[in-house]
Design a protein around this motif. Sequence first.
Motif, PDB file in Angstrom:
ATOM      1  N   TRP A   8      36.226   9.803  35.588  1.00  0.00           N
ATOM      2  CA  TRP A   8      35.670  10.830  36.031  1.00  0.00           C
ATOM      3  C   TRP A   8      35.734  10.908  37.666  1.00  0.00           C
ATOM      4  N   THR A   9      35.810  12.181  38.320  1.00  0.00           N
ATOM      5  CA  THR A   9      35.807  12.106  39.768  1.00  0.00           C
ATOM      6  C   THR A   9      34.521  12.015  39.848  1.00  0.00           C
ATOM      7  N   ARG A  10      33.791  11.685  41.105  1.00  0.00           N
ATOM      8  CA  ARG A  10      32.546  11.536  41.422  1.00  0.00           C
ATOM      9  C   ARG A  10      31.557  12.890  41.253  1.00  0.00           C
ATOM     10  N   ASP A  11      32.528  14.031  41.491  1.00  0.00           N
ATOM     11  CA  ASP A  11      31.544  15.277  41.356  1.00  0.00           C
ATOM     12  C   ASP A  11      31.535  15.889  39.935  1.00  0.00           C
ATOM     13  N   GLY A  12      32.344  15.085  39.100  1.00  0.00           N
ATOM     14  CA  GLY A  12      32.376  15.434  37.680  1.00  0.00           C
ATOM     15  C   GLY A  12      33.102  16.773  37.270  1.00  0.00           C
ATOM     16  N   ALA A  51      33.858   3.690  44.690  1.00  0.00           N
ATOM     17  CA  ALA A  51      32.656   4.127  44.475  1.00  0.00           C
ATOM     18  C   ALA A  51      32.489   5.464  45.498  1.00  0.00           C
ATOM     19  N   ASP A  52      33.392   5.429  46.378  1.00  0.00           N
ATOM     20  CA  ASP A  52      33.366   6.712  47.478  1.00  0.00           C
ATOM     21  C   ASP A  52      34.453   7.789  46.987  1.00  0.00           C
ATOM     22  N   GLY A  53      35.086   7.583  45.834  1.00  0.00           N
ATOM     23  CA  GLY A  53      35.634   8.543  45.216  1.00  0.00           C
ATOM     24  C   GLY A  53      36.919   8.895  45.724  1.00  0.00           C
ATOM     25  N   THR A  54      37.541   7.996  46.823  1.00  0.00           N
ATOM     26  CA  THR A  54      38.678   8.209  47.395  1.00  0.00           C
ATOM     27  C   THR A  54      40.063   7.611  47.141  1.00  0.00           C
TER      28      THR A  54
END
Length: 125
Positions: A8-12, A51-54
Amino acid sequence: DEVEAIAWTRDGRYLMSGGEDRRIRVWRAADGVEVAALRTEGSVEGMALSADGTRLATGDEAGLLSLWDVSDPDPARWPARPLAVGVNGPDMDRASRPGPAGVHADINSISWTRDGRFLFTAGRN
């Protein structure tokens, strides 16, 4: 085609999937629509988002570890090629694996350190 890995992306907002079709598919969670697909060299066996989603790390059946830039909030604008590609260690059990000589061990589990500086991989080797 069989799905082997998801993240999943961090923002869902998006779910990424990978598998035997040699694609990383990006699905919008709100309606299940595929919004992007990235082509890979082999069957995607594992994936993990930093962890930073990049950055997205993917591992495949041939032991290739690919690092993708997924920093743009719009998956349709993600680069079609990985930032970097590395190879897992030599195949220690060559006799039991199908495929051409020189194929390395598959990567089916990936984990980032919390600070995003290092990746750890595991496979059947």
